[in-house]
Design a protein around this motif. Sequence first.
Motif, PDB file in Angstrom:
ATOM      1  N   TYR A  64      -4.987   5.730  -6.524  1.00 18.27           N
ATOM      2  CA  TYR A  64      -4.725   5.846  -5.097  1.00 18.27           C
ATOM      3  C   TYR A  64      -4.407   4.454  -4.570  1.00 18.27           C
ATOM      4  O   TYR A  64      -4.644   3.450  -5.243  1.00 18.27           O
ATOM      5  CB  TYR A  64      -5.960   6.410  -4.361  1.00 18.27           C
ATOM      6  N   GLU A  65      -3.868   4.424  -3.377  1.00 17.91           N
ATOM      7  CA  GLU A  65      -3.578   3.141  -2.740  1.00 17.91           C
ATOM      8  C   GLU A  65      -4.709   2.834  -1.773  1.00 17.91           C
ATOM      9  O   GLU A  65      -5.043   3.664  -0.934  1.00 17.91           O
ATOM     10  CB  GLU A  65      -2.257   3.251  -1.990  1.00 17.91           C
ATOM     11  N   ASN A  66      -5.326   1.653  -1.888  1.00 13.13           N
ATOM     12  CA  ASN A  66      -6.431   1.337  -0.978  1.00 13.13           C
ATOM     13  C   ASN A  66      -5.896   0.799   0.352  1.00 13.13           C
ATOM     14  O   ASN A  66      -4.683   0.665   0.538  1.00 13.13           O
ATOM     15  CB  ASN A  66      -7.445   0.396  -1.627  1.00 13.13           C
ATOM     16  N   GLU A  67      -6.822   0.486   1.269  1.00  9.24           N
ATOM     17  CA  GLU A  67      -6.381   0.094   2.613  1.00  9.24           C
ATOM     18  C   GLU A  67      -5.625  -1.237   2.626  1.00  9.24           C
ATOM     19  O   GLU A  67      -4.911  -1.535   3.570  1.00  9.24           O
ATOM     20  CB  GLU A  67      -7.555   0.072   3.607  1.00  9.24           C
ATOM     21  N   TYR A  71      -2.691  -0.743  -5.440  1.00  6.26           N
ATOM     22  CA  TYR A  71      -2.816   0.522  -6.160  1.00  6.26           C
ATOM     23  C   TYR A  71      -3.939   0.417  -7.175  1.00  6.26           C
ATOM     24  O   TYR A  71      -3.916  -0.423  -8.067  1.00  6.26           O
ATOM     25  CB  TYR A  71      -1.498   0.903  -6.848  1.00  6.26           C
ATOM     26  N   ILE A  72      -4.966   1.248  -7.000  1.00 11.07           N
ATOM     27  CA  ILE A  72      -6.111   1.281  -7.895  1.00 11.07           C
ATOM     28  C   ILE A  72      -5.889   2.431  -8.872  1.00 11.07           C
ATOM     29  O   ILE A  72      -5.753   3.578  -8.444  1.00 11.07           O
ATOM     30  CB  ILE A  72      -7.434   1.497  -7.107  1.00 11.07           C
ATOM     31  N   ASP A  95      -7.227  -2.511 -11.037  1.00 12.59           N
ATOM     32  CA  ASP A  95      -6.150  -2.827 -10.104  1.00 12.59           C
ATOM     33  C   ASP A  95      -4.846  -2.784 -10.887  1.00 12.59           C
ATOM     34  O   ASP A  95      -4.678  -3.495 -11.873  1.00 12.59           O
ATOM     35  CB  ASP A  95      -6.381  -4.227  -9.514  1.00 12.59           C
ATOM     36  N   GLU A  96      -3.930  -1.930 -10.452  1.00 10.90           N
ATOM     37  CA  GLU A  96      -2.675  -1.704 -11.175  1.00 10.90           C
ATOM     38  C   GLU A  96      -1.883  -3.000 -11.363  1.00 10.90           C
ATOM     39  O   GLU A  96      -1.190  -3.172 -12.358  1.00 10.90           O
ATOM     40  CB  GLU A  96      -1.847  -0.668 -10.404  1.00 10.90           C
ATOM     41  N   ILE A 108     -14.841   1.634  -5.107  1.00 14.04           N
ATOM     42  CA  ILE A 108     -13.936   2.717  -5.539  1.00 14.04           C
ATOM     43  C   ILE A 108     -13.966   3.858  -4.531  1.00 14.04           C
ATOM     44  O   ILE A 108     -15.028   4.345  -4.170  1.00 14.04           O
ATOM     45  CB  ILE A 108     -14.340   3.256  -6.930  1.00 14.04           C
ATOM     46  N   ASN A 109     -12.796   4.278  -4.087  1.00 16.37           N
ATOM     47  CA  ASN A 109     -12.713   5.424  -3.185  1.00 16.37           C
ATOM     48  C   ASN A 109     -12.520   6.685  -4.031  1.00 16.37           C
ATOM     49  O   ASN A 109     -11.398   7.116  -4.290  1.00 16.37           O
ATOM     50  CB  ASN A 109     -11.548   5.240  -2.204  1.00 16.37           C
TER      51      ASN A 109
END
Length: 198
Positions: A64-67, A71-72, A95-96, A108-109
């Motif tokens: 997902y993309e964090n705030e 991209y994680i 972290d991508e 982690i979300n």
Amino acid sequence: SMVKTRSDINQESNERRGIVNKAFKLHENTVDAIRSLAEDSEKSQAQLITNAFDGFYTPLPAGYENENGEYISSDIYIYHPYGLETWLIITNVRDEYDEEIEIDIDEINFEDMINHFISQHLPGLHINNIKIFYTPILGSGEFYRPNFSKLKQEMYKDSVSLFFDLFHEMPTLFRYKNLQMVPMIEGSKEYEKLTKLY
């Protein structure tokens, strides 16, 4: 400079990882192996792929993309320990763009990661049959599960996004809310099964 869209980034990421089958996010070597296996056996490629996903073979890329716009990414293994239950085991969270960065569990979300993953890969499955686990490293014996006192599963209320299952065309109408992970206690039946996986 051109602004990259999410699909451009995904495309580049897939190419970098050698992923050729988008539907199943299969690696080129896996596809080649399935092709040659299909030639030697009576089963079709589709059947072999379906069989593979019934076992604990290939992790699917997730993320997902964090705030902060980073991209994680992670790997999620799909495991079917019992007939109707699907277990998702999240691991290798990174972290991508900078894999050296260590990501702490509190950062982690899981909610975003899981909702996105389910909508992409498991549409049509009733959420109650899905159990989620997290391990920083497979084989470490360290596992987390959702904090059930905080966990809510609810229907999409405002906009129902329909994602169609490849075979059943059943929409996913559920989402996880407040997905907090807590350490699992050794000795539970699930813990025993998880530690045996790898």
